[in-house]
Design a protein around this motif. Sequence first.
Motif, short mmCIF file in Angstrom:
data_model
loop_
_atom_site.label_atom_id
_atom_site.label_comp_id
_atom_site.label_asym_id
_atom_site.label_seq_id
_atom_site.Cartn_x
_atom_site.Cartn_y
_atom_site.Cartn_z
N GLU A 184 -27.91 -18.33 -14.34
CA GLU A 184 -29.30 -17.90 -14.29
C GLU A 184 -29.44 -16.60 -15.09
O GLU A 184 -28.54 -15.77 -15.09
CB GLU A 184 -29.72 -17.65 -12.84
N PRO A 185 -30.58 -16.40 -15.74
CA PRO A 185 -30.79 -15.14 -16.46
C PRO A 185 -30.85 -13.97 -15.50
O PRO A 185 -31.39 -14.09 -14.40
CB PRO A 185 -32.13 -15.33 -17.17
N TYR A 186 -30.26 -12.84 -15.89
CA TYR A 186 -30.39 -11.64 -15.07
C TYR A 186 -31.53 -10.77 -15.56
O TYR A 186 -31.89 -9.80 -14.92
CB TYR A 186 -29.08 -10.85 -14.98
N LEU A 187 -32.13 -11.14 -16.70
CA LEU A 187 -33.32 -10.46 -17.18
C LEU A 187 -34.15 -11.46 -17.98
O LEU A 187 -33.62 -12.22 -18.77
CB LEU A 187 -32.97 -9.29 -18.08
N THR A 188 -35.44 -11.44 -17.74
CA THR A 188 -36.40 -12.25 -18.51
C THR A 188 -37.52 -11.32 -18.94
O THR A 188 -38.06 -10.58 -18.12
CB THR A 188 -36.96 -13.40 -17.65
N SER B 57 -18.68 -7.02 -24.65
CA SER B 57 -19.23 -5.99 -23.76
C SER B 57 -19.10 -6.37 -22.30
O SER B 57 -19.10 -7.55 -21.96
CB SER B 57 -20.71 -5.76 -24.10
N THR B 58 -19.02 -5.34 -21.46
CA THR B 58 -19.01 -5.59 -20.03
C THR B 58 -20.41 -5.88 -19.51
O THR B 58 -20.58 -6.54 -18.50
CB THR B 58 -18.41 -4.40 -19.26
N GLN B 59 -21.44 -5.38 -20.24
CA GLN B 59 -22.83 -5.65 -19.86
C GLN B 59 -23.73 -5.44 -21.06
O GLN B 59 -23.51 -4.56 -21.88
CB GLN B 59 -23.28 -4.73 -18.73
N VAL B 60 -24.77 -6.27 -21.15
CA VAL B 60 -25.82 -6.11 -22.15
C VAL B 60 -27.10 -5.85 -21.38
O VAL B 60 -27.42 -6.58 -20.44
CB VAL B 60 -25.97 -7.36 -23.04
N SER B 61 -27.83 -4.80 -21.76
CA SER B 61 -29.07 -4.49 -21.05
C SER B 61 -30.22 -4.29 -22.04
O SER B 61 -30.01 -3.99 -23.22
CB SER B 61 -28.90 -3.26 -20.17
N VAL C 100 -28.46 -13.73 -20.33
CA VAL C 100 -27.76 -14.61 -19.40
C VAL C 100 -26.27 -14.33 -19.48
O VAL C 100 -25.67 -14.41 -20.55
CB VAL C 100 -28.01 -16.10 -19.76
N GLU C 101 -25.68 -13.98 -18.33
CA GLU C 101 -24.23 -13.81 -18.28
C GLU C 101 -23.63 -15.17 -17.92
O GLU C 101 -23.77 -15.64 -16.80
CB GLU C 101 -23.82 -12.76 -17.25
N VAL C 102 -22.99 -15.81 -18.91
CA VAL C 102 -22.46 -17.15 -18.68
C VAL C 102 -21.07 -17.11 -18.06
O VAL C 102 -20.63 -18.09 -17.46
CB VAL C 102 -22.47 -18.00 -19.97
N GLU C 103 -20.38 -16.00 -18.23
CA GLU C 103 -19.11 -15.72 -17.57
C GLU C 103 -18.82 -14.25 -17.78
O GLU C 103 -19.50 -13.60 -18.57
CB GLU C 103 -17.98 -16.61 -18.12
N PRO C 104 -17.85 -13.68 -17.08
CA PRO C 104 -17.57 -12.25 -17.28
C PRO C 104 -17.30 -11.92 -18.75
O PRO C 104 -16.56 -12.65 -19.42
CB PRO C 104 -16.33 -12.01 -16.42
N LYS C 105 -17.96 -10.88 -19.24
CA LYS C 105 -17.85 -10.41 -20.63
C LYS C 105 -18.39 -11.41 -21.65
O LYS C 105 -18.04 -11.35 -22.83
CB LYS C 105 -16.42 -10.02 -20.97
N VAL C 106 -19.26 -12.34 -21.22
CA VAL C 106 -19.91 -13.25 -22.16
C VAL C 106 -21.40 -13.30 -21.79
O VAL C 106 -21.77 -13.89 -20.78
CB VAL C 106 -19.32 -14.67 -22.13
N THR C 107 -22.21 -12.64 -22.61
CA THR C 107 -23.65 -12.60 -22.38
C THR C 107 -24.36 -13.24 -23.55
O THR C 107 -24.06 -12.95 -24.71
CB THR C 107 -24.15 -11.15 -22.22
N GLN C 108 -25.31 -14.11 -23.24
CA GLN C 108 -26.11 -14.75 -24.27
C GLN C 108 -27.50 -14.11 -24.32
O GLN C 108 -28.08 -13.82 -23.28
CB GLN C 108 -26.26 -16.25 -24.00
#
Length: 148
Positions: A21-25, A58-62, A36-44
Amino acid sequence: MMWAVALTGGLLCGTSAQAAEPYLTAALGDVVVKLVEVEPKVTQVVVDDKTIFEDRESTQVSFVNAYTVQGRWMALLQTETGAKDCPARFRILDLGAPKPSVSLPFGSCSDAAQVTTSETALTVSMPVPSSKETAAWTYQGGRIARSR
């Protein structure tokens, strides 16, 4: 120029058998951007349900904020590296081109970014760690370049 943006956030939950699920829309103009964090250290970075960028470092994209330059929506994204010597980098998400794109990473490793816009460019300035200097990068014409 900075504009109001509709944001929704939520916790990422689920198992590997479920879709992430997306953590930000964010609704920016006529498009919807999702992180969307699809797995640890993988953000789409997803624009209108199409993945346009995948960060595997990255550990997080914001999402920092959204801006318009020449009628084009742009978003400043912050990537947290997890490294002590360089904890943060930035990217520009350009939604105004025929195909949405994400810039190369840039920054002085500081997370204290200041953004200014002109009629044709978006400039991100930040302090240089261990120095009294300020560095700046300008995004113009689809390219990011150090300007100071």
